[in-house]
Design a protein around this motif. Structure first.
Motif, PDB file in Angstrom:
ATOM      1  N   ALA A 271      -0.883   0.168  -3.535  1.00 41.41           N
ATOM      2  CA  ALA A 271       0.010   1.474  -3.516  1.00 41.41           C
ATOM      3  C   ALA A 271       0.921   1.593  -4.784  1.00 41.41           C
ATOM      4  CB  ALA A 271       0.622   1.167  -2.252  1.00 41.41           C
TER       5      ALA A 271
ATOM      6  N   GLU B  72      -4.403   7.100   2.904  1.00 40.23           N
ATOM      7  CA  GLU B  72      -3.563   6.511   1.918  1.00 40.23           C
ATOM      8  C   GLU B  72      -2.190   7.461   1.659  1.00 40.23           C
ATOM      9  OE1 GLU B  72      -7.872   5.269  -0.488  1.00 40.23           O
ATOM     10  OE2 GLU B  72      -6.903   7.685  -0.529  1.00 40.23           O
TER      11      GLU B  72
ATOM     12  N   ARG C   6       5.679   4.926   2.624  1.00 39.32           N
ATOM     13  CA  ARG C   6       5.882   3.857   2.234  1.00 39.32           C
ATOM     14  C   ARG C   6       6.613   3.477   1.313  1.00 39.32           C
ATOM     15  NH1 ARG C   6       1.928   4.121   6.295  1.00 39.32           N
ATOM     16  NH2 ARG C   6       2.748   4.235   8.580  1.00 39.32           N
TER      17      ARG C   6
ATOM     18  N   ARG D  22       0.432   5.407   2.985  1.00 35.45           N
ATOM     19  CA  ARG D  22       0.950   4.253   2.723  1.00 35.45           C
ATOM     20  C   ARG D  22       1.633   4.547   1.296  1.00 35.45           C
ATOM     21  NH1 ARG D  22      -4.714   2.968   3.888  1.00 35.45           N
ATOM     22  NH2 ARG D  22      -5.428   2.500   1.563  1.00 35.45           N
TER      23      ARG D  22
END
Length: 509
Positions: free
Chosen positions: A196, A367, A373, A370
């Protein structure tokens, strides 16, 4: 240079799952139709051939040019891919006497082979084929079997080429991830550096180069995809990103205010537009579901366009397109159904002479979360359930009126708040309340009532293509039903939808 695995798609239902498993191992991969030209470049370190609904024995079976792949790059054929490598290079594939669909156990595992080292004898795998490899070419060596399939996996001597007749990407293949890791890391030499953080760093750099000082317009929905796209663009171009969030009057109760507050807390430049009166007026008297969808989509574009033309010097329109949308549009079977115009602002790029930028087009939904985040998008946005583009307009069966919207918003709030309070929200993929176009007799106090019925809906799913109804606790359902009937004027009956998809859809309209 970013290392890349190419998955050549022959139309298997599992192809996207292969890609997700590869990416879970922090290896970047792309899916391309088997017949697409020019996909192999210096960044490609390995190739996977997917399964297929076709048989290699069919007259019109998909054919792929492997002249610059086989023997030159690490190659793994899965199911159809494995049969193709046998059938087209001197072997034989025929109908299986004992077709294998579902779980099977490996036997005669040659653990010294680099693809299946450390794989257990009797390891469970998932089969899905009606053909089997009857004869292998001379330099192909069997490295695993099952009770019914002698050639469950093979290796071509002198080449980095393997074939497996089972699906390592599905959950039921218990050591499938280990097999994929061997192929990716040990055989292809993948660095497992696609994370990420690395995606954000690379994307921000590329967006800065692509957009420069240009201004970008983005339509926000309050959902995961558009919110993460906004933050990625904001990280790259800051105040040159302008966002529009339209309140159609069909959002959940108080959602417009709470989402606007979240966006402002994230530092985004957001224009909030209240347009509920227009939508309700245009929906008056309309009961056909498809007409409702079209009216809502049309009105959304009109409202968005009216706000957009007020802005100056906009060069780009950003969209929250994600990788499954891209894959569908280039599938091996030909173009898929166009993405709903309500989600992508159809016609606006041409009308305003805008170019398109899609910062999430390489990502799957998990994804996207992620990445969100990593960008510090609030968890209350990232964990939000999917919500239909037409909003509550398609959860009100029959005519949409201000009063019926009020009734549904109140009931929906009780249900969703209850899921959160009982720690059930994150165990459900999507939930909502449907207001039915029926009334039923009830008794409240000593009075007879004749009021509306609502249906609660909660499903578990990974992508919305299939879904199972969730077994919510009886005590929870009893509490929610009691609260809705007692607190929402106009409802005297609550039912729970226990239909799965298929055959039922998640939404009722």
């Amino acid at each position: 240079m970013q290392q890349k695995i190419i998955i050549l798609d022959f139309g298997s239902q599992y192809t996207q799952l292969i890609a997700r498993r590869v990416r879970e191992l922090n290896v970047y991969c792309e899916i391309h139709p088997y017949n697409k030209k020019g996909v192999i470049d210096d960044s490609v370190v390995g190739v996977i051939l997917s399964g297929s609904p076709s048989s290699v024995r069919d007259e019109n079976a998909p054919q792929v040019d492997l002249s610059n792949i086989k023997g030159k790059l690490p190659l793994l054929g899965v199911c159809y891919g494995a049969q193709y490598l046998a059938h087209n290079f001197g072997g034989e594939v025929g109908r299986s006497d004992a077709r294998e669909y579902g779980r099977a156990m490996l036997t005669k595992v040659r653990g010294e082979n680099s693809l299946i080292k450390d794989v257990s004898e009797c390891s469970q795998v998932w089969m899905s084929h009606g053909d089997t490899i009857v004869k292998l070419p001379d330099n192909y060596v069997i490295i695993a079997s099952t009770e019914d399939v002698p050639v469950a996996a093979y290796h071509i001597e002198g080449e980095q080429t393997w074939g497996i007749q089972f699906h390592p990407e599905v959950y039921h293949s218990t050591e499938g991830t280990l097999i994929l890791k061997h192929f990716l890391v040990d055989i292809c030499g993948c660095r497992q550096d696609w994370t990420a953080a690395s995606y954000v760093e690379t994307s921000v750099r590329e967006l800065k180069e692509k957009l420069g000082d240009d201004k970008v317009l983005l339509g926000l929905s309050g959902g995961v995809d558009s919110s993460v796209a906004a933050m990625l663009l904001h990280r790259a171009i800051g105040g040159n990103l302008v966002c529009i969030f339209v309140d159609m009057g069909l959002l959940r109760k108080d959602e417009f205010e709470s989402v606007m507050e979240s966006y402002q807390g994230m530092g985004l430049n957001v224009i909030g537009v209240r347009a509920g009166d227009k939508f309700l007026a245009d929906l008056r008297g309309v009961t056909d579901p498809e007409r409702k969808r079209k009216i809502i989509g049309r009105d959304f574009i009109e409202v968005f366009d009216a706000e957009a033309i007020k802005l100056k010097d906009i060069k780009w329109l950003a969209q929250g397109t994600i990788y499954p949308d891209v894959i569908e549009s280039i599938s091996s079977g030909g173009p898929s159904v166009t993405i709903k115009s309500h989600h992508n602002v159809g016609g606006l790029p041409e009308k305003m002479n805008l170019k398109i930028v899609e910062p999430l087009r390489l990502l799957f939904k998990d994804e996207v979360r992620r990445i969100g985040r990593e960008l510090e998008v609030p968890e209350k946005i990232l964990s939000r359930h999917p919500f239909p583009g037409p909003g509550l307009g398609i959860r009100i069966l029959g005519e949409v009126t201000a009063e019926r919207v009020r009734i549904l918003q109140e009931a929906d709030k009780i249900f969703i708040d209850g899921l959160r309070e009982w720690d059930l929200y994150n165990k459900v993929w999507q939930a909502g309340v449907m207001l039915l176009p029926v009334q039923s007799v009830g008794v409240m106090g000593d009075e007879r009532t004749y009021e509306s019925c609502v249906a609660l809906r909660a499903v578990a799913s990974t992508d919305g293509m299939t879904a199972d109804w969730v077994h919510l606790p009886y005590e929870f359902l009893a509490k929610v039903s009691n609260d809705i009937i007692n607190k929402v004027r106009g409802i005297n009956r609550v039912v729970y939808d226990i239909s799965s998809k298929p055959p039922a859809t998640i939404e009722w309209e």
